[in-house]
Design a protein around this motif. Structure first.
Motif, PDB file in Angstrom:
ATOM      1  N   ARG A  12      43.640   7.175  39.548  1.00 38.60           N
ATOM      2  CA  ARG A  12      44.815   6.225  39.203  1.00 38.60           C
ATOM      3  C   ARG A  12      44.570   5.638  37.467  1.00 38.60           C
ATOM      4  NH1 ARG A  12      43.494   1.892  41.410  1.00 38.60           N
ATOM      5  NH2 ARG A  12      41.791   2.649  42.785  1.00 38.60           N
ATOM      6  N   ASN A  13      43.522   6.108  37.092  1.00 33.18           N
ATOM      7  CA  ASN A  13      43.121   5.837  35.671  1.00 33.18           C
ATOM      8  C   ASN A  13      42.702   6.804  35.010  1.00 33.18           C
ATOM      9  OD1 ASN A  13      43.256   2.328  35.828  1.00 33.18           O
ATOM     10  ND2 ASN A  13      42.292   3.064  37.823  1.00 33.18           N
ATOM     11  N   GLU A  14      42.649   6.684  33.601  1.00 34.07           N
ATOM     12  CA  GLU A  14      42.108   7.755  32.867  1.00 34.07           C
ATOM     13  C   GLU A  14      40.747   7.242  31.974  1.00 34.07           C
ATOM     14  OE1 GLU A  14      43.637  11.012  29.712  1.00 34.07           O
ATOM     15  OE2 GLU A  14      44.931   9.653  30.170  1.00 34.07           O
ATOM     16  N   PRO A  15      39.717   7.527  32.549  1.00 29.01           N
ATOM     17  CA  PRO A  15      38.567   7.175  31.606  1.00 29.01           C
ATOM     18  C   PRO A  15      38.298   7.863  30.245  1.00 29.01           C
ATOM     19  CG  PRO A  15      37.668   8.375  33.639  1.00 29.01           C
ATOM     20  CD  PRO A  15      39.189   8.127  33.709  1.00 29.01           C
ATOM     21  N   ASP A  16      37.568   7.326  29.645  1.00 29.24           N
ATOM     22  CA  ASP A  16      37.243   8.245  28.177  1.00 29.24           C
ATOM     23  C   ASP A  16      36.073   8.934  28.391  1.00 29.24           C
ATOM     24  OD1 ASP A  16      39.507   7.660  26.444  1.00 29.24           O
ATOM     25  OD2 ASP A  16      38.748   5.567  26.974  1.00 29.24           O
ATOM     26  N   LEU A  17      35.161   8.701  29.403  1.00 32.69           N
ATOM     27  CA  LEU A  17      33.843   9.223  29.572  1.00 32.69           C
ATOM     28  C   LEU A  17      33.345   8.750  30.965  1.00 32.69           C
ATOM     29  CD1 LEU A  17      31.084  10.378  28.749  1.00 32.69           C
ATOM     30  CD2 LEU A  17      30.359   8.273  27.870  1.00 32.69           C
ATOM     31  N   ILE A  18      32.952   9.858  31.672  1.00 26.73           N
ATOM     32  CA  ILE A  18      32.061   9.555  32.869  1.00 26.73           C
ATOM     33  C   ILE A  18      30.718   9.846  32.935  1.00 26.73           C
ATOM     34  CG2 ILE A  18      32.243  10.428  35.336  1.00 26.73           C
ATOM     35  CD1 ILE A  18      34.985  10.809  35.290  1.00 26.73           C
ATOM     36  N   ILE A  19      30.044   9.079  33.493  1.00 29.77           N
ATOM     37  CA  ILE A  19      28.480   8.986  33.548  1.00 29.77           C
ATOM     38  C   ILE A  19      28.218   9.110  35.043  1.00 29.77           C
ATOM     39  CG2 ILE A  19      26.290   8.347  33.221  1.00 29.77           C
ATOM     40  CD1 ILE A  19      27.417   6.851  30.720  1.00 29.77           C
ATOM     41  N   VAL A  20      27.428  10.261  35.416  1.00 28.22           N
ATOM     42  CA  VAL A  20      27.573  10.404  37.026  1.00 28.22           C
ATOM     43  C   VAL A  20      25.895  11.005  37.310  1.00 28.22           C
ATOM     44  CG1 VAL A  20      28.498  12.666  37.261  1.00 28.22           C
ATOM     45  CG2 VAL A  20      28.524  11.357  39.161  1.00 28.22           C
ATOM     46  N   ASP A  21      25.795  10.287  38.423  1.00 33.57           N
ATOM     47  CA  ASP A  21      24.280  10.665  38.969  1.00 33.57           C
ATOM     48  C   ASP A  21      24.279  11.955  39.730  1.00 33.57           C
ATOM     49  OD1 ASP A  21      21.429  10.654  39.433  1.00 33.57           O
ATOM     50  OD2 ASP A  21      21.608   9.189  41.051  1.00 33.57           O
ATOM     51  N   TYR A  22      23.222  12.851  39.797  1.00 28.46           N
ATOM     52  CA  TYR A  22      23.399  13.747  40.618  1.00 28.46           C
ATOM     53  C   TYR A  22      23.278  13.714  42.191  1.00 28.46           C
ATOM     54  CZ  TYR A  22      21.816  18.149  42.996  1.00 28.46           C
ATOM     55  OH  TYR A  22      21.585  19.094  44.006  1.00 28.46           O
ATOM     56  N   MET A  23      22.221  12.879  42.427  1.00 30.66           N
ATOM     57  CA  MET A  23      21.782  12.637  43.785  1.00 30.66           C
ATOM     58  C   MET A  23      22.364  11.528  44.352  1.00 30.66           C
ATOM     59  SD  MET A  23      19.553  14.928  44.851  1.00 30.66           S
ATOM     60  CE  MET A  23      18.978  14.167  46.389  1.00 30.66           C
ATOM     61  N   MET A  24      23.338  11.828  45.230  1.00 31.01           N
ATOM     62  CA  MET A  24      24.077  10.608  45.802  1.00 31.01           C
ATOM     63  C   MET A  24      24.397  10.800  47.163  1.00 31.01           C
ATOM     64  SD  MET A  24      26.749   9.394  42.681  1.00 31.01           S
ATOM     65  CE  MET A  24      27.519  10.972  42.441  1.00 31.01           C
ATOM     66  N   PRO A  25      24.557   9.952  47.802  1.00 32.21           N
ATOM     67  CA  PRO A  25      25.071  10.071  49.349  1.00 32.21           C
ATOM     68  C   PRO A  25      26.576  10.712  49.224  1.00 32.21           C
ATOM     69  CG  PRO A  25      24.965   7.574  49.136  1.00 32.21           C
ATOM     70  CD  PRO A  25      24.625   8.674  47.757  1.00 32.21           C
ATOM     71  N   GLY A  26      27.018  11.278  50.487  1.00 30.18           N
ATOM     72  CA  GLY A  26      28.324  11.758  50.555  1.00 30.18           C
ATOM     73  C   GLY A  26      28.569  12.953  49.802  1.00 30.18           C
ATOM     74  N   ILE A  27      28.865  12.623  48.563  1.00 35.41           N
ATOM     75  CA  ILE A  27      29.085  13.937  47.835  1.00 35.41           C
ATOM     76  C   ILE A  27      27.996  13.854  46.550  1.00 35.41           C
ATOM     77  CG2 ILE A  27      31.461  14.523  48.348  1.00 35.41           C
ATOM     78  CD1 ILE A  27      32.318  13.333  45.794  1.00 35.41           C
ATOM     79  N   ASP A  28      27.441  14.851  46.249  1.00 32.01           N
ATOM     80  CA  ASP A  28      26.760  14.662  44.813  1.00 32.01           C
ATOM     81  C   ASP A  28      27.384  14.696  43.692  1.00 32.01           C
ATOM     82  OD1 ASP A  28      27.232  17.586  44.460  1.00 32.01           O
ATOM     83  OD2 ASP A  28      25.347  18.187  45.370  1.00 32.01           O
ATOM     84  N   GLY A  29      26.762  14.792  42.513  1.00 30.74           N
ATOM     85  CA  GLY A  29      27.233  14.810  41.146  1.00 30.74           C
ATOM     86  C   GLY A  29      27.749  16.005  40.832  1.00 30.74           C
TER      87      GLY A  29
END
Length: 345
Positions: free
Chosen positions: A43-60
């Motif tokens: 619903r939005n348009e970020p200019d940068l995404i910082i995402v961790d690799y190890m996460m529950p549910g779906i990984d990075g």
């Protein structure tokens, strides 16, 4: 600049949010749940995404794959946070669209320049995108101006023929709109209908080549005079053919074929049925109907009922039945066109 941070560890989120704030000109949106971040990014348009690799549910990596599938362009920079020894993970992340990496634990001296560099890259992408939009708009405006000049030329050409013929400008407008109406009712598409609207007024441009003593004669034409009059479709075609404009080329086809009859008794080619170009078959219905229902100094206008009966009687003889039926299906629009474009005598 809007920076989305996705990490399931609250301490990491807090740290990165503060570091983003130190970059300047940035606002951080933090998410502990990757699926919530995906929903927000939709619903939005970020200019940068910082995402961790190890996460529950779906990984990075899965998060990046879904983001790339979601966006209609790939100029959104993504930084993935991984341990330095996770080389296989980094290879996979690059494959799915990561642009750069941050090492765990987060080093503020590394974090700020990497984020700043990614945002500069984003600014360059946005500038390129805006420039492309401006260029596209400039091309659209230039094309619109060309089309406007083309329409003006066509209108003036049609009016030149009108001045040599006792028909009125309102007749030209009505028969052109009737022609576009039939094209729409035949499901030929809006572009085709618009071209019919512009091209139909040129149907009688060949009358520019007919002598006044024939064109303006009040009584019935002699056989010899009729032979001369029947040359106007070919004259119109010669005037309009080989144009670089698709509309003028359509006008050439209309000029040559609008006096052909469905049963092959028309002129100049005595073409039959589908051998007559569709444009000519459409204009034949529109032109004859308006000529019949229009008052002229030398004749009374037919009633609408009488003109409709003439069209129906001529189905399969003078007129293409599908064109007659399409015209009558749009009867409400026909009446509106008649009301909108009225003769002034």
């Amino acid at each position: 600049m809007l920076v989305a941070i996705v990490d399931d560890t609250p301490l990491n989120l807090t740290l990165m949010e503060k570091l983003v704030g130190r970059v300047g000109g940035c606002q951080a949106e933090c998410f502990a749940e990757p699926l919530a971040a995906l929903d927000w990014c939709e619903r939005n348009e970020p200019d940068l995404i910082i995402v961790d690799y190890m996460m529950p549910g779906i990984d990075g990596i899965e998060f990046i794959r879904r983001i790339r599938a979601l966006r209609d362009h790939d100029d959104l920079p993504i930084l993935m946070v991984t341990a330095n020894n996770e080389r296989r993970t980094r290879y996979d992340a690059l494959e799915f669209g990561a642009n750069d990496f941050l090492n765990k634990p987060i080093d503020p001296h590394e974090f700020e320049p990497r984020v700043r560099n990614m945002l500069k890259l984003r600014e360059a992408h946005l500038a390129t995108r805006d420039r492309a939009v401006r260029l596209a708009e400039a091309v659209r405006q230039a094309t619109a101006e060309i089309h406007a000049r083309e329409r003006e030329t066509i209108t003036r050409l049609a009016r030149a023929a009108e001045f040599r013929d006792p028909e009125t400008g309102a007749h030209i407008q009505r028969m052109a709109h009737y022609s576009a109406l039939v094209a729409r009712r035949l499901d030929m598409g809006e572009q085709y209908a618009d071209e019919m609207l512009q091209a139909a007024p040129m149907h009688d441009v060949g009358k520019l080549g007919i002598p006044d003593y024939i064109l303006l004669k009040a009584g019935r034409l002699s056989a010899e005079e009729m032979t001369v009059m029947k040359r106007h479709p070919a004259i119109g075609y010669d005037i309009l053919k080989d144009s670089s404009s698709s509309v003028v080329r359509m006008g050439a086809v209309i000029a040559l074929s609008h006096h052909e009859k469905f049963d092959g008794t028309g002129y100049p080619g005595k073409l039959r049925a589908s051998a007559i170009p569709l444009e000519g078959r459409i204009v034949a219905v529109a032109d004859v109907f308006d000529a019949l229902t229009s008052e002229r100094p030398y004749k009374r206008a037919w009633t609408l009922d009488k003109a409709i009966a003439f069209l129906r009687e001529g189905r399969g003889k003078h007129f293409d039945p599908t064109c007659v039926d399409a015209f009558l299906r749009g009867w409400k629009d026909v009446l509106e066109i008649r009301k909108r474009f009225q003769d002034e005598w």
